[in-house]
Design a protein around this motif. Structure first.
Motif, PDB file in Angstrom:
ATOM      1  N   UNK A   1      38.851  35.827  39.727  1.00 38.91           N
ATOM      2  CA  UNK A   1      38.794  37.101  40.377  1.00 38.91           C
ATOM      3  C   UNK A   1      40.193  37.352  40.782  1.00 38.91           C
ATOM      4  N   UNK A   2      40.720  37.784  39.722  1.00 36.82           N
ATOM      5  CA  UNK A   2      42.220  38.231  40.033  1.00 36.82           C
ATOM      6  C   UNK A   2      42.393  39.814  39.563  1.00 36.82           C
ATOM      7  N   UNK A   3      43.127  40.591  40.428  1.00 32.84           N
ATOM      8  CA  UNK A   3      43.355  42.021  40.024  1.00 32.84           C
ATOM      9  C   UNK A   3      44.516  42.247  39.209  1.00 32.84           C
TER      10      UNK A   3
ATOM     11  N   UNK B   1      44.298  46.408  44.788  1.00 31.83           N
ATOM     12  CA  UNK B   1      44.343  45.101  44.122  1.00 31.83           C
ATOM     13  C   UNK B   1      43.525  43.823  44.532  1.00 31.83           C
ATOM     14  N   UNK B   2      42.869  44.300  45.775  1.00 27.50           N
ATOM     15  CA  UNK B   2      42.135  43.300  46.321  1.00 27.50           C
ATOM     16  C   UNK B   2      40.650  43.051  46.508  1.00 27.50           C
ATOM     17  N   UNK B   3      40.003  44.332  45.810  1.00 29.94           N
ATOM     18  CA  UNK B   3      38.748  44.451  45.721  1.00 29.94           C
ATOM     19  C   UNK B   3      38.034  43.426  45.081  1.00 29.94           C
ATOM     20  N   UNK B   4      38.351  42.904  44.058  1.00 24.49           N
ATOM     21  CA  UNK B   4      37.841  41.993  43.084  1.00 24.49           C
ATOM     22  C   UNK B   4      37.978  40.424  43.996  1.00 24.49           C
ATOM     23  N   UNK B   5      39.074  40.000  44.353  1.00 22.42           N
ATOM     24  CA  UNK B   5      39.090  38.908  45.008  1.00 22.42           C
ATOM     25  C   UNK B   5      38.289  39.028  46.563  1.00 22.42           C
ATOM     26  N   UNK B   6      38.074  40.223  46.892  1.00 20.83           N
ATOM     27  CA  UNK B   6      37.407  40.330  48.189  1.00 20.83           C
ATOM     28  C   UNK B   6      35.553  40.006  48.055  1.00 20.83           C
TER      29      UNK B   6
ATOM     30  N   UNK C   1      27.712  42.963  40.105  1.00 18.79           N
ATOM     31  CA  UNK C   1      27.818  43.935  39.024  1.00 18.79           C
ATOM     32  C   UNK C   1      29.477  44.547  38.819  1.00 18.79           C
ATOM     33  N   UNK C   2      30.209  44.511  40.020  1.00 12.81           N
ATOM     34  CA  UNK C   2      31.555  44.861  40.182  1.00 12.81           C
ATOM     35  C   UNK C   2      32.472  44.046  39.769  1.00 12.81           C
TER      36      UNK C   2
ATOM     37  N   UNK D   1      41.686  47.338  50.485  1.00 10.53           N
ATOM     38  CA  UNK D   1      43.301  46.827  50.795  1.00 10.53           C
ATOM     39  C   UNK D   1      44.196  47.953  50.656  1.00 10.53           C
ATOM     40  N   UNK D   2      43.842  49.292  50.778  1.00 11.68           N
ATOM     41  CA  UNK D   2      44.858  50.392  50.642  1.00 11.68           C
ATOM     42  C   UNK D   2      44.203  51.386  49.768  1.00 11.68           C
TER      43      UNK D   2
END
Length: 549
Positions: free
Chosen positions: A79-81, A213-218, A172-173, A207-208
């Motif tokens: 799960x990295x952006x 860059x944080x949505x996937x890791x969250x 799904x995301x 995250x901004x």
């Protein structure tokens, strides 16, 4: 012979020792856990048998399959952006910049042994899980299985459905393909429409600035840990309450509020349940093997400046998307701020409609004033207003699902997208009302047919000629079991306020809530909402002579 007896004796001694050891272990466990008493009380518990009860089992087994396949996918997904340049097995995307999340999804699909099959089983299981919950809840709603003492279980099921929608959106995301990225952008726009705090919520989540860059890791820990953990706890609580309250059953001979007709939990019910689990697993595996779903490689990685043609969410989110797509683009500008009513109103309607479903059992209990326990289900025709409300909600869902896919409907049926949009806007108000009226009339017609069947018997198809030349059809009387099933339901009189002035001429004060309750109970249980059941006197009068000609 002596030697044989000696060996046999030693073997018997070893068996006896082993048996005593097992007994000691069982005694030790029972002394600390009370296993024996609990097993004796519950393993022979009787469960009724009806095909509609399997809908809940489909939900349970799909959820277990989701957990099993999800654990496997978690081992390979990253799960990295972080942006990388793809150079893998799928040559059409070689040299394309993408996130590590999308790259790992491609690796699962093309490089991990069985990865694509597990991905597709996981996605199909998610769709079946939500569909099974919706149909299961509708079965509970139409039959009145939510009544006391099962209101809390209804809330558990409703919460599971809502969490499943959120879990489906987050899962799904995760691949970060163009389709899922468009869906996330849609969700972010809805969040921004919330007055005052919308921008803060969006910044906190992403995250901004979008996409961040944080949505996937969250999303990842929410999808694989938080939500499944809560759902697992709710499923366990749901099953415990089903066991504790005993299962509901359809009306029939020998079935009342205290006795249950069915099969014991062990071994019959468990054997059938085990076989049904493998049947569900097999069907989902077959679907995952032959029916492609969510081909992320065909969409490409997400880019904020691109949108996929015909972008559609999974079916269970089409309701909310349809609300937003067909809503006029109303805006209010005041004090230097813009309130996007065209997004905020439908974004608010979705949870409000779902909240109405959650509290319905409590509303109906307040209207009826019924505080008794109910373990016998209603036949939907005998509760025509409740049945009509359920069908109206389903028709509303269907109309908004068309709105959520208005572009696909337009291209496939060669229709104007504006015409479809206006159809959905008008249908939002008209179709549920029509569905309510038609359904209620159908239920009353079925009640009238049941009444005639009780009084005159069933049609046999045999014609008889009377002495004066008239031909009539012979009717056969119903069995006592059939008569019981058709007449066992209650038809309680609606709540009445009573006279406003007492015998002394004093005006009695009536609360507004009492007047509202009286109106609602007349609408749900008044003379226009049921066909009176035949009385015993009517039945005896018609069946005393040769009336079943």
């Amino acid at each position: 012979m002596d030697g044989a007896r000696s060996v046999s004796g030693k073997g018997g001694g070893r068996g006896a020792t082993t048996g005593k050891g097992g007994e000691r272990l069982a005694d030790w466990a029972d002394g600390r856990l009370g296993v024996y008493a609990s097993a004796k009380a519950n393993l022979r518990k009787v469960f009724p048998d009806h095909w509609s009860f399997m809908l809940g089992e489909v939900c349970l087994y799909s959820f277990l399959i989701l957990i099993l396949t999800g654990v496997y996918l978690t081992l390979f997904f990253e799960p990295s952006g972080v942006e990388v340049v793809y150079n893998g097995s799928y040559e059409p995307l070689n040299g394309v910049i993408m996130t590590r999340a999308y790259e790992s999804t491609l690796e699962i699909s093309f490089d991990v042994r069985g990865g694509l099959l597990i991905r597709q089983i996981h996605h199909w299981a998610a769709l079946v899980f939500v569909a099974g919950m919706l149909v299961h809840m509708m079965r509970v709603f139409f039959t009145g299985a939510f009544r006391k003492p099962r209101e809390l279980n209804w809330l558990f099921g409703w919460t599971l459905l809502m969490l499943a929608l959120i879990t489906g959106l987050t899962g799904y995301s995760l691949p970060d393909d163009l389709l899922s990225g468009t869906g996330v952008r849609f969700a972010q726009g809805a969040i921004l429409s919330v007055p005052v705090v919308g921008t803060y919520l969006s910044f906190f989540l992403f995250g901004g600035e979008f996409p961040g860059h944080d949505i996937i890791s969250r999303f990842f820990p929410i999808h694989v840990l938080l939500l499944p953990g809560i759902m697992l706890g709710l499923v366990v609580a749901h099953l415990i309450l089903v066991f504790y309250h005993k299962h509901t059953q359809y009306p029939g001979p020998g079935r009342d509020q205290k006795s249950v007709v069915g099969m014991p939990f062990m071994p019959v019910y468990m054997a059938k349940a085990g076989g049904f689990f493998f049947l569900v697993f097999g069907v989902l595996s077959l679907m995952g093997a032959i029916a492609t779903i969510n081909p992320v490689w065909a969409f490409g990685p997400y880019r904020p400046d691109l949108v996929t043609t015909g972008a559609q969410p999974d079916w269970y989110l089409g309701f909310s998307e349809g609300l937003i797509r067909v809503m006029p683009g109303w805006e209010i500008n005041a004090f230097g701020h813009t309130l996007a009513l065209g997004v905020f109103i439908p974004f608010s309607l979705f949870p409000l409609i779902m909240l109405a479903i959650a509290v319905y059992p409590f509303i109906e209990a307040w209207i009826t004033g019924d505080k008794r326990e109910h373990h016998i289900l209603d036949r939907p025709r005998n509760a025509p207003v409740r049945t009509a409300l359920g069908v109206a909600w389903l028709s509303l869902y269907g109309v908004l699902l068309i709105g959520g896919g208005n572009d696909v409907v337009a291209t496939h049926l060669h229709l104007s997208i504006n015409s479809i949009t206006w159809f959905v806007r008008i249908g939002f108000f008209v179709v549920p009302v029509l569905a309510f009226v038609v359904t209620k009339r159908i239920c009353l017609g079925l009640q009238r047919r049941d009444r005639d069947k009780v009084l005159h018997g069933r049609e046999t198809g045999v014609l008889k000629r009377l002495p004066h030349g008239e031909y009539v059809e012979v009717h056969a009387p119903l069995s006592r079991e059939q008569l019981h099933t058709l007449t066992q339901h209650e038809q309680a009189p609606p709540y009445e306020i009573g006279p406003r002035v007492d015998a002394n001429g004093v005006v009695r004060r009536v609360k507004g809530s009492q007047r509202l309750r009286a109106r609602l109970t007349r609408a749900m249980y008044g003379p226009d909402s049921h066909i009176p059941k035949p009385t015993a006197e009517e039945y005896r009068e018609l069946t005393s002579g040769d009336h079943h000609h």
